[in-house]
Design an enzyme around this catalytic site. Sequence first.
Site, PDB file in Angstrom:
ATOM      1  N   LEU A 175       0.819  -1.219   0.000  1.00 54.43           N
ATOM      2  CA  LEU A 175       0.000   0.000   0.000  1.00 54.43           C
ATOM      3  C   LEU A 175       0.851   1.266   0.000  1.00 54.43           C
ATOM      4  CD1 LEU A 175      -2.750  -1.263   2.474  1.00 54.43           C
ATOM      5  CD2 LEU A 175      -2.900  -1.121  -0.024  1.00 54.43           C
ATOM      6  N   ARG A 217       2.993  -5.087   4.392  1.00 58.64           N
ATOM      7  CA  ARG A 217       3.987  -5.654   5.318  1.00 58.64           C
ATOM      8  C   ARG A 217       4.012  -4.852   6.619  1.00 58.64           C
ATOM      9  NH1 ARG A 217      10.175  -5.551   3.464  1.00 58.64           N
ATOM     10  NH2 ARG A 217       9.630  -3.331   3.446  1.00 58.64           N
ATOM     11  N   VAL A 239       3.844  -4.365  -4.793  1.00 58.77           N
ATOM     12  CA  VAL A 239       5.062  -4.092  -4.003  1.00 58.77           C
ATOM     13  C   VAL A 239       6.231  -3.806  -4.940  1.00 58.77           C
ATOM     14  CG1 VAL A 239       4.268  -5.541  -2.095  1.00 58.77           C
ATOM     15  CG2 VAL A 239       5.780  -6.527  -3.837  1.00 58.77           C
ATOM     16  N   LYS A 254       3.902  -3.596 -21.295  1.00 55.61           N
ATOM     17  CA  LYS A 254       4.151  -2.453 -20.395  1.00 55.61           C
ATOM     18  C   LYS A 254       5.604  -1.996 -20.524  1.00 55.61           C
ATOM     19  CE  LYS A 254       3.867   0.697 -17.236  1.00 55.61           C
ATOM     20  NZ  LYS A 254       4.608   0.657 -16.055  1.00 55.61           N
ATOM     21  N   ASN A 278       6.910   1.713 -21.737  1.00 54.63           N
ATOM     22  CA  ASN A 278       7.874   2.587 -21.063  1.00 54.63           C
ATOM     23  C   ASN A 278       9.035   2.954 -21.973  1.00 54.63           C
ATOM     24  OD1 ASN A 278       6.170   1.946 -18.932  1.00 54.63           O
ATOM     25  ND2 ASN A 278       7.814   1.912 -17.439  1.00 54.63           N
ATOM     26  N   ARG A 295      20.216   9.639 -21.721  1.00 51.84           N
ATOM     27  CA  ARG A 295      20.172   9.808 -20.261  1.00 51.84           C
ATOM     28  C   ARG A 295      21.524   9.425 -19.669  1.00 51.84           C
ATOM     29  NH1 ARG A 295      14.254   8.158 -17.712  1.00 51.84           N
ATOM     30  NH2 ARG A 295      12.991   8.893 -19.454  1.00 51.84           N
ATOM     31  N   ARG A 298      32.416 -10.217 -44.147  1.00 51.04           N
ATOM     32  CA  ARG A 298      32.254 -11.388 -43.290  1.00 51.04           C
ATOM     33  C   ARG A 298      32.734 -12.648 -44.011  1.00 51.04           C
ATOM     34  NH1 ARG A 298      27.388 -12.917 -42.169  1.00 51.04           N
ATOM     35  NH2 ARG A 298      27.864 -13.755 -40.097  1.00 51.04           N
TER      36      ARG A 298
END
Length: 477
Positions: free
Chosen positions: A10, A33, A74, A183, A187, A288, A447
């Site tokens: 929570l 917890r 959590v 998800k 992001n 970043r 190659r």
Amino acid sequence: TTAQIGVTGLAVMGRNLARNFARNGYAVALHNRTAARTHDLVAEFGEEGVFVPTETAKEFVAALERPRRLVVMVKAGDPTDAVIQEFAPLLEPGDMIIDGGNAHFADTRRRERELREQGIHFVGAGVSGGEEGALRGPSIMPGGSEESYAALGPMLEKISAKAEDGAPCVTHVGPDGAGHFVKMVHNGIEYADMQLIAEAYHLLRDVAGYSPAQIADIFRTWNTGRLDSYLIEITAEVLSHVDAATGKPFVDVVQDRAEQKGTGRWTVQIALDLGVPVSGIAEAVFARAVSGHAELREASRELAGPSARPLDDAAAAAFADQVEQALYASKIVSYTQGFQQIAAGSEEYGWDIDLGAVASIWRGGCIIRAAFLDRIRAAYDTRPDLPGLLSDGDFAREIGEAQDDWRAVLVQATRQGVPAPGFSAALAYYDALRSARLPAALTQGQRDFFGAHTYRRVDREGSFHTLWGGDRSEVEA
Ligand code: NDP
């Protein structure tokens, strides 16, 4: 009271998700917890709905109607495993554990497999929208079994964001880790969007000479057009904010070192494994990283640069319009790449993900929500087997119309020494796709020269090798 759903964990996200369920009329069992968080939630928001506070795992599980729906919110990683280990032995076949944290999809696949042996449905669900979204309606990307979605979907649809046409921003993405994979890519795209916006700002400031307040106004104007999105909107807010302590623009008092939590990095790592060129996302993650290399930047400050000639007012205004074109074109490319990665993941793991449905549930609630996503949804709905977004007629036309300005912006950026890695990576990808011939033929020759890796010919079937060290005749491999 028996609760229809329970939330354990929570902190900001779990607390707001629990409140969202309660505000939508569901009785919500609460657990954390540290029990203080549970009691704080009830003390502060108990009026909002029916909450069943519990202190132990046993009490929590006993408070839930069957089959149980247990949302875990959590810290991702080991804490999630710890919580699963605590609760799983108390559950029965048919019960559902929903992990709403930012788990790595490979962990979700493992957890789903392990719990399936016990008959427990494990649903890895990506949740986007930050704290505000969790409370008022997030975009939700659940994976897991069809059966679990049947029991869970209606509740998620109720608490999720709604797109402008009223459609809930949730869909059953696919089995096991599909939700967390999507998800993750969400992001990654978010990183790319933010980087492209940052580059537009940088160019408007250092090439066109606009102030942060003026740039905020430019972004506000853009936000009334095809770039209409949450990220453009908040960018204008951030740019027009003035620091109370100094009276300076807020952006000028914040250290220019961007941090990250890791989902962008995961997207790129997985893209490398899948062989999908998400160069826009990669440049965003690397940008970043560059910003964070303080010592290297300090040591490099005296490196030679161009003698910049700032634009005059008329040229600046025209340049701003070109930057809008460059931003839009680059955005099309980063979404093309992101959806390409979802398609590749879906193929690799047999998820059968509906790309149009993914675009649809990103239209509301999440950080990358934008008018633009409706167009992507339409493109995939019209043609589910679209090889890529650039193959859609409308996107192809728009990017074609933007390309001259896009190039002009990069010429200016290069001339004036302003880095635009996102814009240029996107243009390089666009030009690579358009090229009739790529220098990959030469790469194959190299190659074959040093490693006898063989090549294919344009005019005949089969693999070939040239005897480079000998008489240079060709043999069939
Ligand atoms: P945090 O990631 O900060 O996690 C704090 C919560 O985890 C607390 O409830 C804490 O309990 C609990 N916890 C930590 N370790 C353990 C453990 N070993 N055993 C049991 N419980 C443990 O909270 P957030 O609300 O920010 O995020 C929750 C999840 O949602 C994360 O996975 C996050 O990545 C994801 N998420 C967050 C978003 C955001 O904007 N913040 C957006 C989307 C997803 P205690 O109170 O006892 O310390």
